[in-house]
Design an enzyme around this catalytic site. Sequence first.
Site, PDB file in Angstrom:
ATOM      1  CD  GLU A  87      -2.919   1.047   2.365  1.00  9.30           C
ATOM      2  OE1 GLU A  87      -3.298  -0.075   2.763  1.00  9.30           O
ATOM      3  OE2 GLU A  87      -3.329   2.111   2.856  1.00  9.30           O
ATOM      4  CE  LYS A 265      -6.335  -1.520   5.716  1.00 11.09           C
ATOM      5  NZ  LYS A 265      -5.499  -0.712   4.819  1.00 11.09           N
ATOM      6  CG  ASP A 281       0.900 -16.564  12.591  1.00 13.94           C
ATOM      7  OD1 ASP A 281       0.129 -15.940  11.848  1.00 13.94           O
ATOM      8  OD2 ASP A 281       0.611 -17.643  13.134  1.00 13.94           O
ATOM      9  CG  HIS A 380      -3.655   6.983  -0.812  1.00 13.15           C
ATOM     10  ND1 HIS A 380      -3.208   6.506   0.390  1.00 13.15           N
ATOM     11  CD2 HIS A 380      -4.161   5.913  -1.462  1.00 13.15           C
ATOM     12  CE1 HIS A 380      -3.447   5.227   0.464  1.00 13.15           C
ATOM     13  NE2 HIS A 380      -4.017   4.840  -0.645  1.00 13.15           N
TER      14      HIS A 380
END
Length: 427
Positions: A87, A265, A281, A380
Amino acid sequence: MNTVSDKTSAIRGLYRLSIEERQKKLQEFADLTEDDMSVLEKFGSLDASTADRMIENVVGTFPFPLGIATNFQINGRDFLVPMALEEPSVVAAASNAARMTRQTGGFSASTTDPVMIGQIQVADIPHLDKAEKSITEQKENLLKVANAQDPVLVKFGGGARDLQVRRLDTIMGPMIVVHIFVDARDAMGANAVNTMCEALAPLLEELTKGKVYLRILSNLAEHRLARATATFPAKELGGSKAVDGILKAYAFAQADPYRCATHNKGIMNGVDAVLLATGQDFRAVEAGAHTYAATREGGYQSLTRYEKTPSGDLQGSIELPLAVGLVGGATRTHPVARLCVKILGVKTANELAEIIASVGLAQNLAALRALSQEGIQTGHMKLHSRNVAIAAGAIGDEVDTIAQKMIAEKRVRFDRAQEILAELRKD
Ligand code: MEV
């Protein structure tokens, strides 16, 4: 038109074939061209034979960009932090937030002991009270049996420390769930804990006259916490209005699970990227982080906290379970993960967890600052537009030329990138 294919995915013994033979089977099944195959056949730092030993049915490897977040100062020490993710803006945002903390001493981070929980589910118990009493009476012996499974862990100061008996009323009747608390030291702990749980199962069946079903680690590693705090100066953030904007964004997350999911998130953008880079993990940490966010104080809450300091700056903190390890797993087998651990220069799993918590806090602060001011699309779009240009087939200088034109036009779209590319190449 839908046609019934005579192709079958029921390939017996795919795992027994060599990588080349598997690739061939895949090529036939998915009608892959020679160009497609060359993508698959290209191995990078993770070579074919190492990859083939890591998982089953390997046909290739999957590279991700590896970026370096700068400016991190944690507990007085400087770190360049490797982040693996796809991202745009995440690495830049983390670096920027970390820069803001440098004049106030960077991040202060800490961890609890690396204690994991193992669960043993016992059902079909004739007398619950008696069963609970028997387990409690045999606690020391059970811990001894658990520790006998891993003398190396015990030698390094870890091992099963305590045991708890829990009763659950379930849709399949009452059950006893035994928790063992295992200090996993520098391992993530899944193997050690699962082995201990399995070893205790027959003893618990004997003691309870019940039947053991599941014997597995819990990913809600609520005793293996990492914490970080930092002060972000108001003038770095854009003044006292900016501080208030961030506090309002935080308040929104605390009041609303729809927002809080996105807020957390954003934290995990940074956390997962370091986890991936260091071969951890990340699914385990994701599961633990969100469950912790949901159970810590009742409803689903932010993993970070913010408040204004008396001098008007912003103090941020984070707390989350971080089950990470430096021994065993991909951290040791994946050459890039090994290298990333070396870049970080960490010697213990706890040190790694402290860095990851700091990155999570930095990531969240950067997102809240951008969202409560100019929004994230401006930043972005720069990288996004380059990605769109590449996806449309641009190479070399074409990428930036197309990206800049699309931003200027405020039309960052695949079809527009294709049009500009065609125009460029015509010229
Ligand atoms: C995007 O990957 C992450 C953000 O949505 C996080 C947030 O909204 O806080 C920007």
